[in-house]
Design an enzyme around this catalytic site. Structure first.
Site, PDB file in Angstrom:
ATOM      1  N   ASP A  97      -0.609 -11.404   1.653  1.00  0.00           N
ATOM      2  CA  ASP A  97      -1.233 -11.601   0.348  1.00  0.00           C
ATOM      3  C   ASP A  97      -0.268 -12.456  -0.487  1.00  0.00           C
ATOM      4  O   ASP A  97      -0.285 -13.679  -0.391  1.00  0.00           O
ATOM      5  CB  ASP A  97      -1.510 -10.219  -0.253  1.00  0.00           C
ATOM      6  CG  ASP A  97      -2.181 -10.282  -1.610  1.00  0.00           C
ATOM      7  OD1 ASP A  97      -2.817 -11.302  -1.914  1.00  0.00           O
ATOM      8  OD2 ASP A  97      -2.076  -9.303  -2.374  1.00  0.00           O
ATOM      9  N   ASP A 153      -6.765   0.004   3.702  1.00  0.00           N
ATOM     10  CA  ASP A 153      -7.321   1.100   2.903  1.00  0.00           C
ATOM     11  C   ASP A 153      -7.536   0.717   1.446  1.00  0.00           C
ATOM     12  O   ASP A 153      -6.996  -0.261   0.951  1.00  0.00           O
ATOM     13  CB  ASP A 153      -6.379   2.307   2.930  1.00  0.00           C
ATOM     14  CG  ASP A 153      -5.163   2.099   2.034  1.00  0.00           C
ATOM     15  OD1 ASP A 153      -4.513   1.041   2.163  1.00  0.00           O
ATOM     16  OD2 ASP A 153      -4.881   2.957   1.179  1.00  0.00           O
TER      17      ASP A 153
HETATM   18  P1  5GP Z   1       2.027  -8.896   0.160  1.00  0.00           P
HETATM   19  O1  5GP Z   1       3.378  -8.290   0.184  1.00  0.00           O
HETATM   20  O2  5GP Z   1       1.826 -10.028   1.131  1.00  0.00           O
HETATM   21  O3  5GP Z   1       1.575  -9.256  -1.222  1.00  0.00           O
HETATM   22  O4  5GP Z   1       1.022  -7.765   0.534  1.00  0.00           O
HETATM   23  C1  5GP Z   1       0.945  -7.287   1.784  1.00  0.00           C
HETATM   24  C2  5GP Z   1       0.487  -5.846   1.758  1.00  0.00           C
HETATM   25  O5  5GP Z   1      -0.312  -5.533   0.588  1.00  0.00           O
HETATM   26  C3  5GP Z   1      -0.407  -5.639   2.946  1.00  0.00           C
HETATM   27  O6  5GP Z   1       0.347  -5.216   4.056  1.00  0.00           O
HETATM   28  C4  5GP Z   1      -1.343  -4.558   2.423  1.00  0.00           C
HETATM   29  O7  5GP Z   1      -0.738  -3.301   2.625  1.00  0.00           O
HETATM   30  C5  5GP Z   1      -1.460  -4.798   0.933  1.00  0.00           C
HETATM   31  N1  5GP Z   1      -2.656  -5.619   0.597  1.00  0.00           N
HETATM   32  C6  5GP Z   1      -2.680  -6.873   0.129  1.00  0.00           C
HETATM   33  N2  5GP Z   1      -3.943  -7.317  -0.051  1.00  0.00           N
HETATM   34  C7  5GP Z   1      -4.747  -6.298   0.342  1.00  0.00           C
HETATM   35  C8  5GP Z   1      -6.181  -6.142   0.407  1.00  0.00           C
HETATM   36  O8  5GP Z   1      -7.003  -7.008   0.103  1.00  0.00           O
HETATM   37  N3  5GP Z   1      -6.617  -4.928   0.869  1.00  0.00           N
HETATM   38  C9  5GP Z   1      -5.769  -3.923   1.215  1.00  0.00           C
HETATM   39  N4  5GP Z   1      -6.325  -2.782   1.630  1.00  0.00           N
HETATM   40  N5  5GP Z   1      -4.429  -4.044   1.178  1.00  0.00           N
HETATM   41  C10 5GP Z   1      -3.926  -5.220   0.743  1.00  0.00           C
END
Ligand code: 5GP
Ligand code: MG
Length: 185
Positions: A97, A153
């Site tokens: 993300d 989730d």
């Molecule tokens: P980042 O550190 O890349 O911003 O986020 C990664 C983590 O955020 C993912 O492993 C997940 O746990 C959570 N996450 C980010 N976007 C989503 C989403 O659309 N749905 C869900 N369920 N989790 C997300």
């Protein structure tokens, strides 16, 4: 809630990504490190498609959330049971993300002396990246929506859906208003 990727589409994308991973490692031994909890379903499907000498390890990365809003990131590498020294390591996560999780995790893994560290994710969210890296392997790019299912989730629900769905804005906001505590991992 609307379906974004069906079970069949998920299967196709994961087979495609597994093919790229196999091509990259050319039969060399590999340690897969799954980032808990969201990667469990991908991990189970992916490892069965990789006919390489394979070890599987786990780490936990937990973003404390109020619903879908980001909070502090807690990474726990103590779940790693074996040594990854002099091993090729592939980190497997559900979704890239902002990229903060992998960005913070990779240096911690690097400190343990692996030969190489790469990353594979099921999903890459469009236009959200806040770090100077991209995952090495990604099965799908998706629009900027909050998704659930296939391991992902919302407030500890929906991980068991066999498909990927996007929550409607009202499904998220109403819930976040009523239940301020929650997490995504
Ligand atoms: P980042 O550190 O890349 O911003 O986020 C990664 C983590 O955020 C993912 O492993 C997940 O746990 C959570 N996450 C980010 N976007 C989503 C989403 O659309 N749905 C869900 N369920 N989790 C997300
Ligand atoms: Mg996660």
């Amino acid at each position: 809630m609307k379906t974004l990727l069906t079970e069949e589409q998920l299967g196709e994308g994961i087979r495609r990504m597994a093919g790229e991973i196999k091509k990259h490692y050319q039969g060399r031994p590999l340690t897969i490190v799954g980032v808990m909890i969201g990667s469990i379903v991908l991990l189970a499907d992916l490892i069965r498609l990789l006919d390489l000498p394979l070890r599987v390890e786990l780490v936990q990365a937990r973003k404390n959330h109020a619903g879908t809003r980001p909070g502090p990131l807690a990474i726990d590498v103590d779940l790693l049971s074996g040594s990854i020294q002099s091993r090729d390591v592939l980190l497997v996560d559900d979704i890239f993300d902002t990229g903060r999780t992998l960005w913070e995790l990779i240096p911690q893994i690097d400190e343990m002396g692996p030969t190489s560290v790469r990353s594979a994710v099921l999903l890459c969210k469009e236009g959200r990246c806040k770090v100077a890296m991209k995952p090495d392997f990604a099965a799908f790019t998706i629009p900027n929506e909050f998704v659930v299912g296939y391991g992902l989730d919302y407030r500890d629900q929906y991980r068991n859906l066999p498909y990927l769905a996007a929550l409607e804005p009202h499904e998220i906001e109403d819930d976040a208003k009523n239940n301020p505590a929650g997490n995504n991992a």
